[in-house]
Scaffold this motif. Sequence first.
Motif, PDB file in Angstrom:
ATOM      1  N   GLY A   7      13.080   4.745   2.085  1.00 38.99           N
ATOM      2  CA  GLY A   7      13.079   3.350   2.499  1.00 38.99           C
ATOM      3  C   GLY A   7      13.357   3.153   3.974  1.00 38.99           C
ATOM      4  N   THR A   8      13.498   4.233   4.716  1.00 40.39           N
ATOM      5  CA  THR A   8      13.721   4.124   6.159  1.00 40.39           C
ATOM      6  C   THR A   8      12.515   3.476   6.830  1.00 40.39           C
ATOM      7  N   ARG A   9      12.775   2.517   7.686  1.00 37.65           N
ATOM      8  CA  ARG A   9      11.667   1.857   8.389  1.00 37.65           C
ATOM      9  C   ARG A   9      11.097   2.814   9.429  1.00 37.65           C
ATOM     10  N   LYS A  10       9.789   3.049   9.350  1.00 34.41           N
ATOM     11  CA  LYS A  10       9.132   3.984  10.255  1.00 34.41           C
ATOM     12  C   LYS A  10       8.531   3.278  11.461  1.00 34.41           C
ATOM     13  N   ALA A  23       0.867  -1.189   0.000  1.00 37.28           N
ATOM     14  CA  ALA A  23       0.000   0.000   0.000  1.00 37.28           C
ATOM     15  C   ALA A  23       0.897   1.229   0.000  1.00 37.28           C
ATOM     16  N   VAL A  24       0.575   2.202  -0.850  1.00 38.30           N
ATOM     17  CA  VAL A  24       1.391   3.406  -0.978  1.00 38.30           C
ATOM     18  C   VAL A  24       0.508   4.626  -0.776  1.00 38.30           C
ATOM     19  N   GLY A  25       0.921   5.509   0.118  1.00 37.59           N
ATOM     20  CA  GLY A  25       0.158   6.726   0.350  1.00 37.59           C
ATOM     21  C   GLY A  25       0.675   7.487   1.557  1.00 37.59           C
ATOM     22  N   GLN A  26       0.422   8.778   1.575  1.00 37.46           N
ATOM     23  CA  GLN A  26       0.811   9.649   2.695  1.00 37.46           C
ATOM     24  C   GLN A  26       2.306   9.531   3.008  1.00 37.46           C
ATOM     25  N   GLY A  27       3.115   9.341   1.953  1.00 37.39           N
ATOM     26  CA  GLY A  27       4.555   9.277   2.131  1.00 37.39           C
ATOM     27  C   GLY A  27       5.066   7.970   2.684  1.00 37.39           C
ATOM     28  N   LEU A  28       4.227   6.927   2.687  1.00 36.21           N
ATOM     29  CA  LEU A  28       4.617   5.635   3.237  1.00 36.21           C
ATOM     30  C   LEU A  28       4.387   4.515   2.231  1.00 36.21           C
ATOM     31  N   VAL A  29       5.152   3.437   2.395  1.00 38.78           N
ATOM     32  CA  VAL A  29       4.911   2.169   1.724  1.00 38.78           C
ATOM     33  C   VAL A  29       4.720   1.135   2.832  1.00 38.78           C
ATOM     34  N   ILE A  30       3.564   0.478   2.845  1.00 43.40           N
ATOM     35  CA  ILE A  30       3.233  -0.454   3.924  1.00 43.40           C
ATOM     36  C   ILE A  30       3.037  -1.841   3.339  1.00 43.40           C
ATOM     37  N   VAL A  31       3.649  -2.839   3.960  1.00 45.47           N
ATOM     38  CA  VAL A  31       3.524  -4.218   3.501  1.00 45.47           C
ATOM     39  C   VAL A  31       3.150  -5.111   4.682  1.00 45.47           C
ATOM     40  N   ARG A  32       2.500  -6.227   4.367  1.00 43.02           N
ATOM     41  CA  ARG A  32       2.256  -7.272   5.358  1.00 43.02           C
ATOM     42  C   ARG A  32       2.827  -8.571   4.820  1.00 43.02           C
ATOM     43  N   SER A  33       3.724  -9.183   5.558  1.00 42.38           N
ATOM     44  CA  SER A  33       4.332 -10.446   5.140  1.00 42.38           C
ATOM     45  C   SER A  33       3.526 -11.613   5.699  1.00 42.38           C
ATOM     46  N   VAL A  34       3.811 -12.823   5.202  1.00 43.75           N
ATOM     47  CA  VAL A  34       2.986 -13.975   5.557  1.00 43.75           C
ATOM     48  C   VAL A  34       3.144 -14.394   7.009  1.00 43.75           C
ATOM     49  N   ASP A  35       4.177 -13.904   7.701  1.00 46.79           N
ATOM     50  CA  ASP A  35       4.296 -14.176   9.130  1.00 46.79           C
ATOM     51  C   ASP A  35       3.555 -13.136   9.966  1.00 46.79           C
ATOM     52  N   ASN A  36       2.727 -12.329   9.289  1.00 46.90           N
ATOM     53  CA  ASN A  36       1.820 -11.365   9.922  1.00 46.90           C
ATOM     54  C   ASN A  36       2.541 -10.192  10.568  1.00 46.90           C
TER      55      ASN A  36
END
Length: 377
Positions: free
Chosen positions: A163-166, A140-153
């Motif tokens: 690319g800095t982790r927020k 998901a991309v928006g509001q200056g962020l890229v958000i992902v969910r991996s299969v380990d939740n």
Amino acid sequence: MRIALKLACIGAVVMLAGCSFWGKPSRNAPAELVDFKETMAVHAVWSLSVGSAGAFTFVPALGTGSIYAAAADGSISRVDAATGRAIWRIDAGMPLTAGVGSDGAYIAVAGDKGKVLVFDDEGKLLWKEQASSEILSSPAVGQGLVIVRSVDNQIVAFDAKSGTRKWILRRSVPALTLRNASGILISGSTAYVGLPGGRLLALSLNNGTPRWEAVVGDPHGATELERVADVSGTPVLIGREICAVSYQGRVACFDAINGGMAWSKDLSSDVGLAADERFIFAADEHGVVSAFLRDTGTSVWRNTQLANRRLSTPVSFGRAVAVGDGQGYLHFLSREDGSFLARVSTDDSPIVAAPLVAGENVIVQTKDGKLIALGIQ
């Protein structure tokens, strides 16, 4: 593959994430296509080959005048939404497992073994970072962020530019989950995330703190298979209501601000739902397409004539509801009563990804890699 029973342990994270599966096995042949008098003229506007999806699901994304599409071999394409002309096509340098997410400025995909890759709108790689495990749903991309969910939740937010982790949020994983992971919706200052176990989370974009958590489907049953209740597809937001559907659970709408339930109905779907200003549309695991009033959840109609045809997530498109199937047909149903309006054959390969509405066209990406724009005359 989506409805064939296939247990698949998740590699290195098996102790954390257990196993995933594609869905219940179908013992019934797909329903024969019924004859009907077409009352809506649908025509192909353009088509383009963008590469096969392989064993994964790739969803096209809409930018400003452009469509972004990805394929399992690592190719990413930017396509003029009006003409189908390829503006650029790049190689990500690795196989891909999910995509595309975009806000028009940043293009995000998931690479092999949990890599997150972000490009600018000219196709230049901006950064590459590592998630904790495989990613099966579009970032998901928006509001200056890229958000992902991996299969380990694990849900991780990265700064879209650097690319800095927020922030990161970790949740436990049931013993058995659907392999087609649910998506993430960003709206305002909140990210809405569907989870295994039937939960819907609203997270603060600032720090990942949960604002509320709601139950879409309650796991129940004697076996782990019977207890699978994952949220399917991407939540949809209409006005102040956020709606979602779960496998072996319910379709439900909630107050987007506080998570209070507006209504729910029993329904099992492994593909997600769609919405417009009046209706919620859902395709269940048996191929039944249903419409509910958005404000009350009252059932409006059910179309049972696409049984066992492995339907995609539906989409509201003008006076129609468009839904793809496992044989490459795109069906157009009346949004008012569910009757057939039109039917189009694509390339005979499954339409698994949710169709995308782009202006006056609806876009589908087939399993074999055709990106096709269809319009209404």
